[in-house]
Enzyme design. Structure first.
Site, short mmCIF file in Angstrom:
data_model
loop_
_atom_site.label_atom_id
_atom_site.label_comp_id
_atom_site.label_asym_id
_atom_site.label_seq_id
_atom_site.Cartn_x
_atom_site.Cartn_y
_atom_site.Cartn_z
N TYR A 8 0.88 -1.07 0.16
CA TYR A 8 -0.15 0.01 -0.14
C TYR A 8 0.92 1.28 0.11
O TYR A 8 1.54 1.70 0.92
CB TYR A 8 -0.86 -0.01 1.17
CG TYR A 8 -2.04 -1.09 1.33
CD1 TYR A 8 -2.30 -1.84 0.11
CD2 TYR A 8 -2.70 -0.97 2.52
CE1 TYR A 8 -3.44 -2.63 0.28
CE2 TYR A 8 -3.69 -2.24 2.50
CZ TYR A 8 -4.06 -2.91 1.52
OH TYR A 8 -5.25 -3.87 1.42
N LEU A 59 -18.42 -1.17 2.59
CA LEU A 59 -19.19 -0.06 1.95
C LEU A 59 -19.00 -0.27 0.46
O LEU A 59 -19.06 0.58 -0.28
CB LEU A 59 -18.80 1.10 2.53
CG LEU A 59 -18.99 1.42 3.96
CD1 LEU A 59 -18.47 2.61 4.38
CD2 LEU A 59 -20.57 1.11 4.15
N ARG A 81 -16.49 -0.22 -1.38
CA ARG A 81 -15.37 0.72 -1.47
C ARG A 81 -16.00 2.20 -1.77
O ARG A 81 -15.49 2.83 -2.49
CB ARG A 81 -14.55 0.42 -2.73
CG ARG A 81 -13.94 -1.12 -2.70
CD ARG A 81 -13.24 -1.62 -3.87
NE ARG A 81 -12.85 -3.09 -3.85
CZ ARG A 81 -11.44 -3.04 -3.37
NH1 ARG A 81 -10.76 -1.95 -3.35
NH2 ARG A 81 -10.98 -4.22 -3.24
N GLY A 82 -16.97 2.35 -0.84
CA GLY A 82 -17.54 3.88 -0.89
C GLY A 82 -18.95 3.78 -1.68
O GLY A 82 -19.65 4.54 -1.35
N SER A 117 -21.75 3.99 0.59
CA SER A 117 -21.60 4.67 1.95
C SER A 117 -22.66 5.72 1.87
O SER A 117 -22.93 6.53 2.93
CB SER A 117 -20.31 5.45 1.65
OG SER A 117 -20.59 6.54 0.42
N1 NAP Z 1 -7.55 -8.38 1.60
C1 NAP Z 1 -7.77 -7.70 0.38
O1 NAP Z 1 -7.88 -7.96 -0.77
C2 NAP Z 1 -8.19 -6.38 0.75
C3 NAP Z 1 -8.80 -5.59 -0.46
C4 NAP Z 1 -9.06 -4.25 -0.10
C5 NAP Z 1 -9.18 -3.83 0.98
N2 NAP Z 1 -8.54 -4.50 2.01
C6 NAP Z 1 -8.55 -4.03 3.39
O2 NAP Z 1 -9.84 -3.57 3.75
C7 NAP Z 1 -9.92 -2.18 4.30
C8 NAP Z 1 -11.24 -1.68 3.93
O3 NAP Z 1 -11.58 -1.74 2.44
P1 NAP Z 1 -12.14 -0.51 1.64
O4 NAP Z 1 -11.46 0.86 1.88
O5 NAP Z 1 -12.31 -1.02 0.32
O6 NAP Z 1 -13.49 -0.31 2.58
P2 NAP Z 1 -15.08 0.35 2.33
O7 NAP Z 1 -14.98 0.84 3.68
O8 NAP Z 1 -15.94 -0.40 1.58
O9 NAP Z 1 -14.56 1.66 1.49
C9 NAP Z 1 -13.91 2.71 1.84
C10 NAP Z 1 -14.39 3.93 0.98
O10 NAP Z 1 -15.67 4.21 1.41
C11 NAP Z 1 -15.66 5.79 1.78
N3 NAP Z 1 -16.58 5.97 2.79
C12 NAP Z 1 -17.60 6.98 2.86
N4 NAP Z 1 -18.15 6.97 4.03
C13 NAP Z 1 -17.35 6.02 4.94
C14 NAP Z 1 -17.54 5.91 6.06
N5 NAP Z 1 -18.52 6.26 7.01
N6 NAP Z 1 -16.66 5.17 6.76
C15 NAP Z 1 -15.65 4.66 5.99
N7 NAP Z 1 -15.60 4.81 4.66
C16 NAP Z 1 -16.38 5.65 3.94
C17 NAP Z 1 -14.29 6.17 1.92
O11 NAP Z 1 -14.34 7.44 1.30
P3 NAP Z 1 -13.52 8.62 1.47
O12 NAP Z 1 -12.28 8.31 2.40
O13 NAP Z 1 -13.27 9.21 0.30
O14 NAP Z 1 -14.61 9.42 2.17
C18 NAP Z 1 -13.41 5.26 1.18
O15 NAP Z 1 -13.15 5.48 -0.18
C19 NAP Z 1 -8.85 -1.55 3.47
O16 NAP Z 1 -8.31 -0.24 4.02
C20 NAP Z 1 -7.80 -2.71 3.46
O17 NAP Z 1 -6.90 -2.68 4.53
C21 NAP Z 1 -8.36 -5.74 1.76
#
Ligand code: NAP
Length: 337
Positions: free
Chosen positions: A56, A206, A208-209, A212
Protein backbone atom coordinates in the site's frame (compact mmCIF):
# COMPACT_ATOMS: atom_id res chain seq x y z
CA UNK A 1 -15.56 -0.89 22.34
CA UNK A 2 -16.75 -4.49 22.35
CA UNK A 3 -14.36 -7.14 21.16
CA UNK A 4 -14.57 -10.26 19.03
CA UNK A 5 -12.21 -13.22 18.84
CA UNK A 6 -10.17 -13.63 15.67
CA UNK A 7 -11.01 -17.29 15.35
CA UNK A 8 -10.32 -19.94 17.94
CA UNK A 9 -6.57 -19.27 17.93
CA UNK A 10 -6.22 -15.53 17.32
CA UNK A 11 -6.31 -12.47 19.57
CA UNK A 12 -9.44 -10.64 20.70
CA UNK A 13 -9.80 -7.44 18.72
CA UNK A 14 -12.19 -4.51 18.59
CA UNK A 15 -15.46 -5.40 16.92
CA UNK A 16 -14.55 -2.98 14.10
CA UNK A 17 -11.04 -2.80 12.67
CA UNK A 18 -9.53 0.07 10.71
CA UNK A 19 -8.35 -0.68 7.17
CA UNK A 20 -5.62 1.80 6.30
CA UNK A 21 -5.15 1.20 2.55
CA UNK A 22 -6.93 4.33 1.34
CA UNK A 23 -4.64 6.49 3.48
CA UNK A 24 -1.74 5.69 1.13
CA UNK A 25 -3.06 4.16 -2.09
CA UNK A 26 -5.77 3.13 -4.50
CA UNK A 27 -8.51 5.66 -3.68
CA UNK A 28 -6.86 8.85 -4.92
CA UNK A 29 -5.02 11.42 -2.80
CA UNK A 30 -5.29 11.32 1.00
CA UNK A 31 -4.32 13.95 3.56
CA UNK A 32 -1.45 12.61 5.71
CA UNK A 33 -2.18 14.80 8.74
CA UNK A 34 -5.85 13.82 8.63
CA UNK A 35 -4.89 10.15 8.25
CA UNK A 36 -2.75 10.38 11.40
CA UNK A 37 -5.58 12.15 13.24
CA UNK A 38 -7.97 9.41 12.11
CA UNK A 39 -5.64 6.68 13.38
CA UNK A 40 -5.43 8.42 16.75
CA UNK A 41 -9.21 8.90 16.87
CA UNK A 42 -9.62 5.19 16.16
CA UNK A 43 -7.32 4.29 19.05
CA UNK A 44 -9.18 6.74 21.30
CA UNK A 45 -12.47 5.12 20.32
CA UNK A 46 -11.10 1.74 21.46
CA UNK A 47 -10.22 0.24 18.08
CA UNK A 48 -7.35 -2.21 18.35
CA UNK A 49 -7.17 -3.89 14.92
CA UNK A 50 -5.32 -2.08 12.13
CA UNK A 51 -4.92 -3.58 8.68
CA UNK A 52 -2.20 -2.68 6.20
CA UNK A 53 -0.20 -4.18 3.33
CA UNK A 54 3.48 -3.69 2.52
CA UNK A 55 2.45 -2.75 -1.05
CA UNK A 56 0.00 0.00 0.00
CA UNK A 57 1.92 3.01 -1.28
CA UNK A 58 5.10 0.87 -1.53
CA UNK A 59 5.68 0.79 2.21
CA UNK A 60 4.28 4.26 2.82
CA UNK A 61 1.25 2.90 4.67
CA UNK A 62 3.49 1.00 7.08
CA UNK A 63 5.57 4.13 7.68
CA UNK A 64 2.36 6.05 8.37
CA UNK A 65 1.33 3.47 10.97
CA UNK A 66 4.79 3.61 12.54
CA UNK A 67 4.44 7.35 12.94
CA UNK A 68 0.87 7.13 14.27
CA UNK A 69 1.75 4.48 16.86
CA UNK A 70 5.07 5.88 18.00
CA UNK A 71 5.04 6.15 21.80
CA UNK A 72 1.95 3.92 22.11
CA UNK A 73 2.48 0.65 24.00
CA UNK A 74 2.81 -2.16 21.45
CA UNK A 75 0.20 -4.34 23.17
CA UNK A 76 -2.48 -1.70 22.58
CA UNK A 77 -2.74 -2.42 18.85
CA UNK A 78 -2.96 -5.50 16.67
CA UNK A 79 -1.20 -5.16 13.32
CA UNK A 80 -2.54 -7.20 10.42
CA UNK A 81 -0.10 -7.05 7.49
CA UNK A 82 -0.49 -8.36 3.94
CA UNK A 83 2.46 -9.13 1.70
CA UNK A 84 3.29 -10.75 -1.62
CA UNK A 85 1.97 -8.27 -4.19
CA UNK A 86 4.64 -7.27 -6.72
CA UNK A 87 4.46 -3.80 -8.22
CA UNK A 88 6.38 -1.72 -10.73
CA UNK A 89 7.69 1.83 -10.17
CA UNK A 90 4.48 3.30 -11.58
CA UNK A 91 2.28 1.31 -9.22
CA UNK A 92 1.29 -1.35 -11.77
CA UNK A 93 0.65 -4.92 -10.61
CA UNK A 94 3.17 -7.58 -11.62
CA UNK A 95 1.88 -10.62 -9.75
CA UNK A 96 2.26 -12.32 -6.40
CA UNK A 97 5.18 -14.04 -4.70
CA UNK A 98 4.54 -16.63 -2.00
CA UNK A 99 7.88 -18.44 -2.12
CA UNK A 100 9.28 -19.12 1.38
CA UNK A 101 12.40 -16.97 0.87
CA UNK A 102 10.26 -14.11 -0.43
CA UNK A 103 7.92 -14.38 2.59
CA UNK A 104 10.83 -13.96 4.99
CA UNK A 105 12.28 -11.11 2.95
CA UNK A 106 8.93 -9.26 2.85
CA UNK A 107 8.58 -9.57 6.62
CA UNK A 108 12.10 -8.32 7.29
CA UNK A 109 11.32 -5.10 5.42
CA UNK A 110 7.90 -4.69 7.05
CA UNK A 111 9.28 -5.04 10.57
CA UNK A 112 11.83 -2.32 9.89
CA UNK A 113 9.27 0.02 8.34
CA UNK A 114 6.73 -0.59 11.10
CA UNK A 115 9.35 -0.14 13.81
CA UNK A 116 8.34 -3.30 15.62
CA UNK A 117 9.83 -6.73 16.22
CA UNK A 118 6.65 -8.66 15.50
CA UNK A 119 3.55 -8.57 13.35
CA UNK A 120 0.35 -9.82 14.99
CA UNK A 121 -1.29 -11.34 11.89
CA UNK A 122 0.66 -11.96 8.69
CA UNK A 123 -0.96 -13.06 5.44
CA UNK A 124 -0.28 -13.28 1.73
CA UNK A 125 -2.53 -10.82 -0.14
CA UNK A 126 -3.46 -13.34 -2.85
CA UNK A 127 -2.80 -17.05 -3.01
CA UNK A 128 0.23 -17.60 -5.28
CA UNK A 129 -0.89 -20.15 -7.89
CA UNK A 130 2.75 -21.14 -8.49
CA UNK A 131 3.54 -22.01 -4.86
CA UNK A 132 1.59 -24.58 -2.82
CA UNK A 133 -0.15 -22.79 0.06
CA UNK A 134 1.52 -25.30 2.42
CA UNK A 135 4.91 -23.79 1.52
CA UNK A 136 3.83 -20.18 1.97
CA UNK A 137 2.08 -20.87 5.26
CA UNK A 138 4.94 -23.14 6.32
CA UNK A 139 7.35 -20.23 5.90
CA UNK A 140 5.13 -17.98 8.03
CA UNK A 141 4.91 -20.77 10.62
CA UNK A 142 8.72 -20.65 10.88
CA UNK A 143 8.46 -16.91 11.49
CA UNK A 144 5.90 -17.62 14.23
CA UNK A 145 8.41 -20.00 15.86
CA UNK A 146 11.07 -17.29 15.61
CA UNK A 147 8.76 -14.80 17.38
CA UNK A 148 8.51 -12.38 14.43
CA UNK A 149 4.86 -13.20 13.70
CA UNK A 150 2.11 -14.06 16.21
CA UNK A 151 -0.69 -15.45 14.03
CA UNK A 152 -1.35 -16.46 10.44
CA UNK A 153 -4.22 -15.27 8.27
CA UNK A 154 -5.27 -15.63 4.65
CA UNK A 155 -6.75 -13.24 2.11
CA UNK A 156 -9.26 -13.99 -0.65
CA UNK A 157 -8.64 -17.72 -0.30
CA UNK A 158 -11.27 -20.35 -1.09
CA UNK A 159 -12.50 -23.09 1.25
CA UNK A 160 -10.14 -25.78 -0.05
CA UNK A 161 -7.08 -23.54 0.37
CA UNK A 162 -8.27 -22.64 3.85
CA UNK A 163 -8.40 -26.33 4.81
CA UNK A 164 -4.96 -27.03 3.34
CA UNK A 165 -3.44 -24.04 5.12
CA UNK A 166 -5.11 -24.95 8.42
CA UNK A 167 -3.54 -28.40 8.21
CA UNK A 168 -0.09 -26.75 8.31
CA UNK A 169 -0.69 -24.16 11.02
CA UNK A 170 -3.76 -22.65 12.75
CA UNK A 171 -5.28 -19.85 10.67
CA UNK A 172 -6.95 -17.16 12.76
CA UNK A 173 -8.82 -15.21 10.10
CA UNK A 174 -9.63 -14.96 6.44
CA UNK A 175 -9.70 -11.44 5.05
CA UNK A 176 -12.25 -11.30 2.26
CA UNK A 177 -14.77 -8.95 0.68
CA UNK A 178 -18.20 -9.17 2.29
CA UNK A 179 -21.03 -6.68 2.17
CA UNK A 180 -24.70 -6.36 1.36
CA UNK A 181 -23.73 -6.48 -2.31
CA UNK A 182 -20.77 -8.93 -2.12
CA UNK A 183 -22.25 -12.08 -0.62
CA UNK A 184 -20.34 -14.75 -2.53
CA UNK A 185 -18.75 -16.15 0.65
CA UNK A 186 -22.11 -17.25 2.06
CA UNK A 187 -22.28 -20.28 -0.25
CA UNK A 188 -19.17 -22.18 0.85
CA UNK A 189 -16.37 -20.07 2.30
CA UNK A 190 -18.24 -18.72 5.33
CA UNK A 191 -19.56 -22.15 6.42
CA UNK A 192 -16.05 -23.63 5.97
CA UNK A 193 -14.49 -20.83 8.02
CA UNK A 194 -17.05 -21.39 10.78
CA UNK A 195 -16.40 -25.12 10.80
CA UNK A 196 -12.63 -24.53 11.04
CA UNK A 197 -12.86 -21.85 13.75
CA UNK A 198 -11.52 -19.18 11.42
CA UNK A 199 -12.85 -15.62 11.72
CA UNK A 200 -13.72 -13.42 8.76
CA UNK A 201 -12.21 -9.95 8.61
CA UNK A 202 -14.56 -8.40 6.09
CA UNK A 203 -13.29 -5.71 3.76
CA UNK A 204 -15.25 -3.60 1.29
CA UNK A 205 -18.22 -3.51 3.69
CA UNK A 206 -19.16 -0.25 1.98
CA UNK A 207 -18.22 -1.73 -1.39
CA UNK A 208 -15.34 0.75 -1.55
CA UNK A 209 -17.55 3.74 -0.89
CA UNK A 210 -20.36 2.76 -3.27
CA UNK A 211 -22.61 1.80 -0.35
CA UNK A 212 -21.59 4.76 1.81
CA UNK A 213 -24.51 6.98 0.87
CA UNK A 214 -22.01 9.67 -0.21
CA UNK A 215 -21.24 8.37 -3.70
CA UNK A 216 -22.68 10.20 -6.70
CA UNK A 217 -22.58 9.71 -10.47
CA UNK A 218 -20.81 13.04 -10.77
CA UNK A 219 -17.84 12.13 -8.59
CA UNK A 220 -14.62 12.24 -10.63
CA UNK A 221 -11.93 9.59 -10.18
CA UNK A 222 -8.15 9.97 -10.38
CA UNK A 223 -6.24 7.78 -12.83
CA UNK A 224 -4.76 5.78 -9.96
CA UNK A 225 -8.13 5.20 -8.27
CA UNK A 226 -9.08 1.51 -8.31
CA UNK A 227 -12.73 2.45 -8.70
CA UNK A 228 -12.06 3.72 -12.23
CA UNK A 229 -11.68 0.11 -13.32
CA UNK A 230 -14.24 -1.44 -10.97
CA UNK A 231 -17.24 -2.76 -12.93
CA UNK A 232 -19.63 -1.64 -10.20
CA UNK A 233 -18.66 2.00 -10.63
CA UNK A 234 -19.15 2.04 -14.39
CA UNK A 235 -22.01 3.58 -16.42
CA UNK A 236 -25.30 1.73 -16.19
CA UNK A 237 -23.99 -0.53 -13.40
CA UNK A 238 -23.31 2.50 -11.24
CA UNK A 239 -26.83 3.83 -11.82
CA UNK A 240 -28.40 0.51 -10.85
CA UNK A 241 -26.18 0.20 -7.78
CA UNK A 242 -26.95 3.72 -6.63
CA UNK A 243 -30.66 2.89 -6.86
CA UNK A 244 -30.02 0.14 -4.28
CA UNK A 245 -28.32 2.72 -2.07
CA UNK A 246 -31.41 4.95 -2.26
CA UNK A 247 -33.58 2.05 -1.10
CA UNK A 248 -31.21 1.57 1.84
CA UNK A 249 -31.25 5.30 2.55
CA UNK A 250 -35.02 5.19 3.08
CA UNK A 251 -34.55 2.49 5.75
CA UNK A 252 -31.60 4.31 7.33
CA UNK A 253 -33.55 7.56 7.56
CA UNK A 254 -36.47 5.87 9.27
CA UNK A 255 -34.05 4.42 11.81
CA UNK A 256 -32.36 7.79 12.29
CA UNK A 257 -29.02 6.58 10.99
CA UNK A 258 -26.86 6.76 7.86
CA UNK A 259 -26.55 4.35 4.94
CA UNK A 260 -22.91 3.67 5.89
CA UNK A 261 -23.80 2.77 9.49
CA UNK A 262 -26.67 0.57 8.29
CA UNK A 263 -24.41 -1.30 5.83
CA UNK A 264 -21.75 -1.87 8.50
CA UNK A 265 -24.35 -2.96 11.09
CA UNK A 266 -25.69 -5.47 8.55
CA UNK A 267 -22.23 -7.10 8.27
CA UNK A 268 -21.91 -7.10 12.06
CA UNK A 269 -25.29 -8.87 12.29
CA UNK A 270 -24.07 -11.78 10.13
CA UNK A 271 -22.23 -13.54 12.95
CA UNK A 272 -19.98 -13.20 15.97
CA UNK A 273 -16.93 -14.39 14.06
CA UNK A 274 -17.04 -11.53 11.55
CA UNK A 275 -14.99 -8.36 12.08
CA UNK A 276 -15.62 -5.58 9.55
CA UNK A 277 -12.60 -3.52 8.47
CA UNK A 278 -13.65 0.08 8.05
CA UNK A 279 -11.91 2.06 5.30
CA UNK A 280 -12.31 5.50 6.93
CA UNK A 281 -9.43 7.88 6.34
CA UNK A 282 -11.00 10.98 7.84
CA UNK A 283 -12.25 11.49 11.40
CA UNK A 284 -15.67 12.50 10.16
CA UNK A 285 -16.04 9.23 8.22
CA UNK A 286 -14.75 7.21 11.16
CA UNK A 287 -17.34 8.79 13.46
CA UNK A 288 -20.04 7.96 10.95
CA UNK A 289 -18.85 4.34 10.70
CA UNK A 290 -18.77 3.98 14.49
CA UNK A 291 -22.48 4.87 14.43
CA UNK A 292 -23.01 1.24 13.41
CA UNK A 293 -22.15 0.17 16.96
CA UNK A 294 -25.20 1.94 18.37
CA UNK A 295 -27.51 0.34 15.87
CA UNK A 296 -29.52 -2.81 16.52
CA UNK A 297 -31.16 -4.36 13.51
CA UNK A 298 -34.35 -6.25 14.38
CA UNK A 299 -35.44 -9.33 12.41
CA UNK A 300 -37.95 -7.03 10.67
CA UNK A 301 -35.20 -4.55 9.74
CA UNK A 302 -33.06 -7.38 8.38
CA UNK A 303 -35.96 -8.80 6.36
CA UNK A 304 -36.66 -5.37 4.90
CA UNK A 305 -33.01 -4.85 3.98
CA UNK A 306 -33.00 -8.28 2.33
CA UNK A 307 -36.08 -7.35 0.30
CA UNK A 308 -34.57 -4.14 -1.09
CA UNK A 309 -31.05 -5.57 -1.56
CA UNK A 310 -31.33 -9.33 -2.05
CA UNK A 311 -28.19 -11.43 -2.54
CA UNK A 312 -26.88 -10.93 -6.06
CA UNK A 313 -28.54 -7.51 -6.46
CA UNK A 314 -25.35 -5.66 -7.47
CA UNK A 315 -24.73 -4.81 -11.09
CA UNK A 316 -21.16 -5.77 -12.06
CA UNK A 317 -18.51 -7.97 -10.49
CA UNK A 318 -16.49 -6.79 -7.51
CA UNK A 319 -13.24 -6.77 -9.53
CA UNK A 320 -12.45 -6.42 -13.25
CA UNK A 321 -12.33 -9.80 -15.03
CA UNK A 322 -8.50 -10.22 -15.04
CA UNK A 323 -8.38 -9.58 -11.28
CA UNK A 324 -11.35 -11.88 -10.63
CA UNK A 325 -9.36 -14.61 -12.38
CA UNK A 326 -6.63 -14.27 -9.73
CA UNK A 327 -8.95 -14.77 -6.79
CA UNK A 328 -8.64 -18.21 -5.24
CA UNK A 329 -11.94 -17.40 -3.48
CA UNK A 330 -13.77 -17.20 -6.79
CA UNK A 331 -12.83 -20.70 -7.91
CA UNK A 332 -15.50 -23.34 -7.50
CA UNK A 333 -18.67 -21.40 -7.98
CA UNK A 334 -18.72 -18.29 -5.77
CA UNK A 335 -19.00 -15.68 -8.49
CA UNK A 336 -18.54 -12.40 -6.70
CA UNK A 337 -22.22 -11.74 -6.05
N1 NAP B 1 -7.50 -8.39 1.38
C1 NAP B 1 -7.84 -7.67 0.36
O1 NAP B 1 -7.82 -8.12 -0.79
C2 NAP B 1 -8.29 -6.26 0.57
C3 NAP B 1 -8.79 -5.52 -0.51
C4 NAP B 1 -9.22 -4.22 -0.26
C5 NAP B 1 -9.15 -3.69 1.01
N2 NAP B 1 -8.64 -4.41 2.04
C6 NAP B 1 -8.51 -3.87 3.40
O2 NAP B 1 -9.80 -3.53 3.88
C7 NAP B 1 -9.85 -2.16 4.23
C8 NAP B 1 -11.21 -1.61 3.96
O3 NAP B 1 -11.53 -1.74 2.57
P1 NAP B 1 -12.15 -0.57 1.77
O4 NAP B 1 -11.32 0.66 2.05
O5 NAP B 1 -12.36 -0.95 0.37
O6 NAP B 1 -13.53 -0.43 2.52
P2 NAP B 1 -14.85 0.34 2.40
O7 NAP B 1 -15.16 0.76 3.79
O8 NAP B 1 -15.82 -0.47 1.64
O9 NAP B 1 -14.58 1.64 1.52
C9 NAP B 1 -13.86 2.74 1.94
C10 NAP B 1 -14.30 3.91 1.09
O10 NAP B 1 -15.60 4.29 1.52
C11 NAP B 1 -15.68 5.69 1.67
N3 NAP B 1 -16.54 6.04 2.81
C12 NAP B 1 -17.58 6.88 2.78
N4 NAP B 1 -18.16 6.98 3.98
C13 NAP B 1 -17.45 6.20 4.81
C14 NAP B 1 -17.54 5.92 6.19
N5 NAP B 1 -18.47 6.45 6.96
N6 NAP B 1 -16.65 5.09 6.73
C15 NAP B 1 -15.69 4.53 5.97
N7 NAP B 1 -15.53 4.77 4.64
C16 NAP B 1 -16.42 5.60 4.08
C17 NAP B 1 -14.27 6.16 1.89
O11 NAP B 1 -14.30 7.39 1.25
P3 NAP B 1 -13.50 8.74 1.51
O12 NAP B 1 -12.32 8.43 2.35
O13 NAP B 1 -13.13 9.14 0.12
O14 NAP B 1 -14.48 9.63 2.15
C18 NAP B 1 -13.42 5.12 1.19
O15 NAP B 1 -13.19 5.56 -0.13
C19 NAP B 1 -8.73 -1.51 3.42
O16 NAP B 1 -8.31 -0.29 3.98
C20 NAP B 1 -7.69 -2.59 3.46
O17 NAP B 1 -6.99 -2.52 4.70
C21 NAP B 1 -8.23 -5.70 1.83
Amino acid sequence: MNTRALGTTGPRVSVLGLGCMGMSDLYGPADRAESLATLHAALDAGMTLFDTGDFYGMGDNELLLREAFSGIPRERFVLSVKFGALRDPRGGWLGIDGRPAAVKNFLAYSLRRLGTDYVDVYRIARVDPAVPIEETVGAIAELVKAGAVRHIGLSEAGAETLRRAQAVHPICDLQIEYSLISRGIEAGILPAARELGVAITAYGVLSRGLLSGHWTKERGLERSDFRRISPRFMGGNLERNLALVEALRAIAQEKGTTVAALAIAWVLSRGEAIVPLIGARRRERLAEALGALALTLSPEDLARIERVVPAGAAAGDRYPAPMMAHLDSERGGAHGA
